[in-house]
Design a protein around this motif. Structure first.
Motif, mmCIF file in Angstrom:
data_model
loop_
_atom_site.group_PDB
_atom_site.id
_atom_site.type_symbol
_atom_site.label_atom_id
_atom_site.label_comp_id
_atom_site.label_asym_id
_atom_site.label_seq_id
_atom_site.Cartn_x
_atom_site.Cartn_y
_atom_site.Cartn_z
ATOM 1 N N ALA A 156 0.766 10.380 -8.066
ATOM 2 C CA ALA A 156 0.876 9.222 -7.280
ATOM 3 C C ALA A 156 -0.038 8.888 -6.478
ATOM 4 O O ALA A 156 -0.660 8.112 -6.341
ATOM 5 C CB ALA A 156 2.158 9.785 -6.468
ATOM 6 N N LEU A 157 -0.442 10.385 -6.196
ATOM 7 C CA LEU A 157 -1.995 10.325 -5.300
ATOM 8 C C LEU A 157 -3.168 10.090 -6.587
ATOM 9 O O LEU A 157 -3.905 9.334 -5.629
ATOM 10 C CB LEU A 157 -2.291 11.483 -5.372
ATOM 11 C CG LEU A 157 -3.721 11.897 -4.338
ATOM 12 C CD1 LEU A 157 -3.692 11.678 -3.217
ATOM 13 C CD2 LEU A 157 -3.543 13.371 -4.021
ATOM 14 N N LYS A 158 -3.180 10.151 -7.761
ATOM 15 C CA LYS A 158 -4.218 9.615 -8.815
ATOM 16 C C LYS A 158 -4.052 8.056 -8.721
ATOM 17 O O LYS A 158 -5.032 7.245 -8.384
ATOM 18 C CB LYS A 158 -3.962 9.717 -9.895
ATOM 19 C CG LYS A 158 -4.072 11.546 -10.216
ATOM 20 C CD LYS A 158 -3.780 11.215 -11.355
ATOM 21 C CE LYS A 158 -4.491 10.809 -12.965
ATOM 22 N NZ LYS A 158 -4.602 11.802 -14.080
ATOM 23 N N LYS A 159 -2.967 7.486 -8.759
ATOM 24 C CA LYS A 159 -2.780 5.985 -8.134
ATOM 25 C C LYS A 159 -3.357 5.667 -6.878
ATOM 26 O O LYS A 159 -3.627 4.548 -7.442
ATOM 27 C CB LYS A 159 -1.075 5.390 -8.872
ATOM 28 C CG LYS A 159 -1.248 5.581 -9.733
ATOM 29 C CD LYS A 159 0.656 5.525 -10.331
ATOM 30 C CE LYS A 159 1.490 5.480 -11.557
ATOM 31 N NZ LYS A 159 2.888 5.410 -12.558
ATOM 32 N N SER A 160 -2.670 5.791 -6.307
ATOM 33 C CA SER A 160 -3.598 5.889 -4.604
ATOM 34 C C SER A 160 -5.257 5.678 -4.554
ATOM 35 O O SER A 160 -5.389 4.849 -4.248
ATOM 36 C CB SER A 160 -2.866 6.875 -3.949
ATOM 37 O OG SER A 160 -3.363 6.501 -2.547
ATOM 38 N N LEU A 161 -5.898 6.892 -5.142
ATOM 39 C CA LEU A 161 -6.963 6.995 -5.189
ATOM 40 C C LEU A 161 -7.579 5.772 -6.087
ATOM 41 O O LEU A 161 -8.976 4.665 -5.705
ATOM 42 C CB LEU A 161 -7.670 8.535 -6.398
ATOM 43 C CG LEU A 161 -7.537 9.357 -4.720
ATOM 44 C CD1 LEU A 161 -7.215 10.513 -5.786
ATOM 45 C CD2 LEU A 161 -8.460 9.610 -3.607
ATOM 46 N N HIS A 204 -6.313 2.631 -6.249
ATOM 47 C CA HIS A 204 -6.435 1.758 -5.824
ATOM 48 C C HIS A 204 -7.034 1.076 -4.532
ATOM 49 O O HIS A 204 -7.909 0.153 -4.857
ATOM 50 C CB HIS A 204 -4.519 1.559 -4.879
ATOM 51 C CG HIS A 204 -4.480 0.157 -4.102
ATOM 52 N ND1 HIS A 204 -4.185 -1.123 -4.767
ATOM 53 C CD2 HIS A 204 -4.290 0.404 -2.854
ATOM 54 C CE1 HIS A 204 -3.812 -1.576 -4.165
ATOM 55 N NE2 HIS A 204 -4.013 -0.772 -2.799
ATOM 56 N N GLN A 205 -7.193 2.579 -4.274
ATOM 57 C CA GLN A 205 -8.285 2.309 -3.012
ATOM 58 C C GLN A 205 -9.925 2.102 -3.962
ATOM 59 O O GLN A 205 -10.669 1.853 -2.793
ATOM 60 C CB GLN A 205 -8.889 3.824 -1.788
ATOM 61 C CG GLN A 205 -7.086 4.232 -1.258
ATOM 62 C CD GLN A 205 -7.685 5.725 -0.642
ATOM 63 O OE1 GLN A 205 -8.382 6.056 0.181
ATOM 64 N NE2 GLN A 205 -6.478 6.666 -0.899
ATOM 65 N N THR A 233 -10.328 -1.781 -4.614
ATOM 66 C CA THR A 233 -10.214 -2.025 -3.418
ATOM 67 C C THR A 233 -11.120 -2.211 -1.768
ATOM 68 O O THR A 233 -11.496 -2.846 -1.087
ATOM 69 C CB THR A 233 -8.860 -2.400 -2.389
ATOM 70 O OG1 THR A 233 -8.406 -0.665 -2.407
ATOM 71 C CG2 THR A 233 -7.804 -2.722 -3.917
#
Length: 376
Positions: free
Chosen positions: A362-367, A369-370, A373
């Motif tokens: 989940a952290l990989k996906k969040s990174l 996304h950041q 964007t």
């Protein structure tokens, strides 16, 4: 959008093509150049069809949408779409990370039975990226560093999980190889009533009794997910010789060998197919037998001695003749208590490590996304 960023379609900024395919018989065992399929190196060849690394997208099958990068001076063939920037305005590694999380690749996948990606579907997808190559490279550097740390953390979690399971397996083996007072060397057929379920294929119905097969035997117990239902008549016929009762142990004997399951419901109301049934006589513990059949030394021996080529199986005669060392019932119950406690702790650790691995993903996906964007 963040200042200094732009949005374009993949078709605007990248060229895409599927390379000429070469067959396995055309590959050369000691060829100087690696041959890349959609999911990595598949052989060697005496020619190369590109000088620089290429971004490869799996465009057909179960792994449709997965991403790889080929080495320089290699050949790309098979089920792969080559995607590469048309100009120096887009960094290849930035494009790689885009495909790993900055693009909703599912929008380009069509087909249910045979998923596929075509150039026509890829080209309209929009991507956002900084106009500055330096900024793209900065983001790639941050992601490389972060992903390296996440990969290490995930590897450590997975190693800890393996260690926990190995510790439990080691304890299992030590239990079942000991020779204590009152232990008896015997066979499964002498100690238990060993049967199996039907090998016929009864007609299935919308209502009726569940027919349990090997797919319903799980490490955590009996599962009724996706179970098929049979008529009262077929249920009664099968259970004339293979009725299941509380305390019995079920065992997958065809295809997947193992997954022993202790029956714990008071009045089982299902029949079995292609599954071994160990009827538990008085004076024995079904839970002890379940732990024995679940041990790595037992499963590895059975897999090694199993019959069949395309589908492995162990027959009823083989199971009846399989050796086991049995202690007195009081010792069995004491060992089961110890093993259950250790198994519960192992499962608790497994859940903990699995949650940690999920959190890292989940952290990989969040990174990602950041990153795409402009928030990094």
């Amino acid at each position: 959008m963040k200042k200094g960023w732009q949005t374009k379609t993949l078709g605007d900024i990248c060229e895409m093509y599927q390379p000429k395919t070469i067959s396995g018989k055309d590959m050369v065992e000691d060829g100087p150049y690696p041959v890349y399929g959609a999911n990595g190196v598949i052989g060697r060849y005496n020619q190369f069809n590109h000088e620089e690394p290429q971004l490869l997208i799996t465009c057909r099958g179960a792994t449709c949408g997965s991403v790889n990068i080929s080495a320089p001076r290699s050949w790309v063939t098979g089920n792969a779409m080559v995607v590469r920037p048309k100009s120096k305005s887009l960094e290849m590694r930035y494009l790689e990370y885009l495909f790993r999380g900055g693009i909703d690749i599912s929008k380009a996948i069509t087909g249910a039975a045979q998923p596929q990606i075509t150039r026509t579907n890829l080209e309209p997808l929009e991507i956002s990226f900084p106009e500055s190559l330096d900024e793209q490279q900065r983001i790639v550097g941050l992601l490389d560093e972060a992903f390296e740390g996440l990969a290490t953390a995930k590897a450590n979690a997975e190693k800890n999980l393996q260690n926990a399971r190995a510790l439990f397996e080691s304890h299992l083996q030590s239990v079942f190889t000991q020779r204590g007072l009152g232990w008896v060397e015997t066979t499964l057929g002498e100690a238990y009533d060993v049967r199996d379920g039907t090998h016929d294929s009864p007609k299935y119905h919308a209502t009726g009794y569940p027919l349990i097969t090997s797919k319903n035997l799980k490490r955590e117990g009996l599962s009724f997910d996706d179970v098929r239902l049979i008529s009262d008549q077929d249920y009664t016929k099968i259970n004339e010789r293979s009725a299941v009762h509380k305390g019995d142990v079920l065992f997958a004997m065809i295809g997947t060998i193992g997954n022993p399951t202790l029956v714990e419901v008071e009045e089982p109301n299902f029949a079995i197919k292609n599954v071994a049934l160990f009827k538990n006589p008085k004076g024995q513990s079904g839970a002890f037998l379940k732990h024995y059949l679940d041990s790595g030394m037992v499963i590895s021996k059975m897999m090694k001695e199993a019959k069949g080529t395309t589908q492995k199986f162990v027959g009823l005669g083989y199971l009846r003749g399989f050796p086991i060392n049995l202690p007195p019932l009081a010792t069995q119950l004491k060992l089961v208590e110890e093993l259950d406690e250790l198994a519960e702790e192992t499962q608790r650790l497994a859940r903990l490590y699995e949650r940690k691995c999920a959190a890292l993903e989940a952290l990989k996906k969040s990174l990602l996304h950041q990153a795409f964007t402009g928030a990094l």
